[in-house]
Scaffold this active site. Structure first.
Site, PDB file in Angstrom:
ATOM      1  N   ASP A 109       0.814  -1.207   0.000  1.00  0.00           N
ATOM      2  CA  ASP A 109       0.000   0.000   0.000  1.00  0.00           C
ATOM      3  C   ASP A 109       0.851   1.263   0.000  1.00  0.00           C
ATOM      4  O   ASP A 109       0.573   2.212  -0.717  1.00  0.00           O
ATOM      5  CB  ASP A 109      -0.979   0.004   1.193  1.00  0.00           C
ATOM      6  CG  ASP A 109      -0.313  -0.325   2.534  1.00  0.00           C
ATOM      7  OD1 ASP A 109       0.927  -0.470   2.593  1.00  0.00           O
ATOM      8  OD2 ASP A 109      -1.051  -0.450   3.530  1.00  0.00           O
TER       9      ASP A 109
ATOM     10  N   ASP B  90       6.701   4.073   3.585  1.00  0.00           N
ATOM     11  CA  ASP B  90       6.804   5.132   4.587  1.00  0.00           C
ATOM     12  C   ASP B  90       8.286   5.205   4.986  1.00  0.00           C
ATOM     13  O   ASP B  90       9.074   5.799   4.262  1.00  0.00           O
ATOM     14  CB  ASP B  90       5.868   4.740   5.742  1.00  0.00           C
ATOM     15  CG  ASP B  90       5.740   5.786   6.825  1.00  0.00           C
ATOM     16  OD1 ASP B  90       5.759   6.980   6.505  1.00  0.00           O
ATOM     17  OD2 ASP B  90       5.609   5.405   8.005  1.00  0.00           O
TER      18      ASP B  90
ATOM     19  N   THR C 231       9.709  -1.959   5.802  1.00  0.00           N
ATOM     20  CA  THR C 231       8.918  -3.150   5.472  1.00  0.00           C
ATOM     21  C   THR C 231       9.277  -3.672   4.081  1.00  0.00           C
ATOM     22  O   THR C 231       9.544  -4.865   3.900  1.00  0.00           O
ATOM     23  CB  THR C 231       7.411  -2.812   5.500  1.00  0.00           C
ATOM     24  OG1 THR C 231       7.079  -2.331   6.798  1.00  0.00           O
ATOM     25  CG2 THR C 231       6.554  -4.012   5.156  1.00  0.00           C
TER      26      THR C 231
ATOM     27  N   ASP D   4      -5.456   0.952   6.766  1.00  0.00           N
ATOM     28  CA  ASP D   4      -6.265   0.965   7.982  1.00  0.00           C
ATOM     29  C   ASP D   4      -5.671   1.847   9.067  1.00  0.00           C
ATOM     30  O   ASP D   4      -4.515   2.252   8.999  1.00  0.00           O
ATOM     31  CB  ASP D   4      -6.383  -0.458   8.544  1.00  0.00           C
ATOM     32  CG  ASP D   4      -5.081  -0.908   9.200  1.00  0.00           C
ATOM     33  OD1 ASP D   4      -4.027  -0.812   8.543  1.00  0.00           O
ATOM     34  OD2 ASP D   4      -5.115  -1.306  10.379  1.00  0.00           O
TER      35      ASP D   4
HETATM   36  P1  5GP Z   1       7.187   1.328   6.458  1.00  0.00           P
HETATM   37  O1  5GP Z   1       7.434   2.369   7.515  1.00  0.00           O
HETATM   38  O2  5GP Z   1       7.893   0.052   6.788  1.00  0.00           O
HETATM   39  O3  5GP Z   1       7.489   1.836   5.083  1.00  0.00           O
HETATM   40  O4  5GP Z   1       5.637   1.027   6.472  1.00  0.00           O
HETATM   41  C1  5GP Z   1       5.111   0.090   7.354  1.00  0.00           C
HETATM   42  C2  5GP Z   1       3.641  -0.009   7.216  1.00  0.00           C
HETATM   43  O5  5GP Z   1       3.094   1.067   7.952  1.00  0.00           O
HETATM   44  C3  5GP Z   1       3.011   0.122   5.834  1.00  0.00           C
HETATM   45  O6  5GP Z   1       2.994  -1.070   5.115  1.00  0.00           O
HETATM   46  C4  5GP Z   1       1.614   0.513   6.211  1.00  0.00           C
HETATM   47  O7  5GP Z   1       0.866  -0.656   6.516  1.00  0.00           O
HETATM   48  C5  5GP Z   1       1.841   1.328   7.457  1.00  0.00           C
HETATM   49  N1  5GP Z   1       1.752   2.770   7.165  1.00  0.00           N
HETATM   50  C6  5GP Z   1       2.721   3.655   6.920  1.00  0.00           C
HETATM   51  N2  5GP Z   1       2.210   4.880   6.695  1.00  0.00           N
HETATM   52  C7  5GP Z   1       0.876   4.733   6.784  1.00  0.00           C
HETATM   53  C8  5GP Z   1      -0.231   5.634   6.651  1.00  0.00           C
HETATM   54  O8  5GP Z   1      -0.123   6.838   6.381  1.00  0.00           O
HETATM   55  N3  5GP Z   1      -1.462   5.083   6.832  1.00  0.00           N
HETATM   56  C9  5GP Z   1      -1.663   3.773   7.133  1.00  0.00           C
HETATM   57  N4  5GP Z   1      -2.926   3.371   7.283  1.00  0.00           N
HETATM   58  N5  5GP Z   1      -0.663   2.909   7.260  1.00  0.00           N
HETATM   59  C10 5GP Z   1       0.595   3.392   7.091  1.00  0.00           C
HETATM   60 MG    MG Z   2       1.481  -2.651   5.478  1.00  0.00          MG
END
Ligand code: 5GP
Ligand code: MG
Length: 180
Positions: free
Chosen positions: A100, A103, A107, A159
């Site tokens: 999705d 961030d 991940t 979510d």
């Molecule tokens: P990462 O920080 O590893 O890139 O993201 C980890 C996870 O945090 C993403 O896969 C997503 O599920 C969740 N995430 C990051 N930013 C957002 C956001 O703005 N909204 C939502 N709902 N989930 C987020």
């Molecule tokens: Mg996720």
């Protein structure tokens, strides 16, 4: 109360998913590839992307991974872990990893390394949303739908504590005073 403010409309999503499917169809150069979706946030985007790819003449195999950043907060803890694995062999395959949002990108980086450690030939990445300002690792998705500011978004699969996934558009979640 928290408020949910529409940020990317259904129509904008529909148009951009079609465009990404073109980019993928061109970019993967006719190569056979397998989609690996990251559960659960990718499922709505992935379902639309699969059908858009089909309109481009592509029907890749699909598998799923669950990757968790520890904890339930909206801030990534900095550690990602593959919780449940693939149902198919990836050795020697070209993978398109779909999530999705990127961030911190911890991940996706972890999931990509995991697929490569299992013997995937190549692992490309595709996200609907990109928040480059939040990066903690040097990571650029191969395909992305929209770059967004550092706001917390929900809907279209994303979510907040398992709520709002079903919204057909992407919205900014603004936490107000008090619990919802
Ligand atoms: P990462 O920080 O590893 O890139 O993201 C980890 C996870 O945090 C993403 O896969 C997503 O599920 C969740 N995430 C990051 N930013 C957002 C956001 O703005 N909204 C939502 N709902 N989930 C987020
Ligand atoms: Mg996720």
């Amino acid at each position: 109360m928290a408020s949910v403010n529409e940020m990317i409309s259904e129509e904008q999503l529909r148009i951009r998913v079609e465009e990404i499917s073109h980019e993928i169809a061109d970019g993967m150069g006719g190569e056979d590839f397998t989609i690996v979706g990251v559960l659960k946030g990718s499922v709505v985007f992935l379902a639309d992307l699969m059908r858009a790819l089909h309109r481009r003449g592509l029907c890749p195999e699909v598998d799923f991974l669950t990757v968790s950043s520890y904890g339930e907060s909206t801030e990534s803890s900095g550690a990602a872990k593959v919780l449940s694995g693939l149902h198919q062999e990836v050795t020697g395959k070209t993978i398109l990893l779909v999530d999705d949002i990127a961030d911190t990108a911890l991940t996706l980086q972890h999931a990509r390394d995991h697929l490569l450690s299992l013997g995937a030939r190549e692992a490309y990445t595709c996200v609907l949303l990109d928040k480059p300002a939040r990066r903690r690792v040097d990571f650029t998705p191969d395909y992305h739908g929209f770059s967004i500011q550092n706001v917390f978004v929900v809907g279209y699969g994303l979510d907040a504590a398992n709520r709002h996934r079903c919204l057909p558009y992407v919205a900014e979640l603004k936490e107000g005073d008090g619990a919802e």
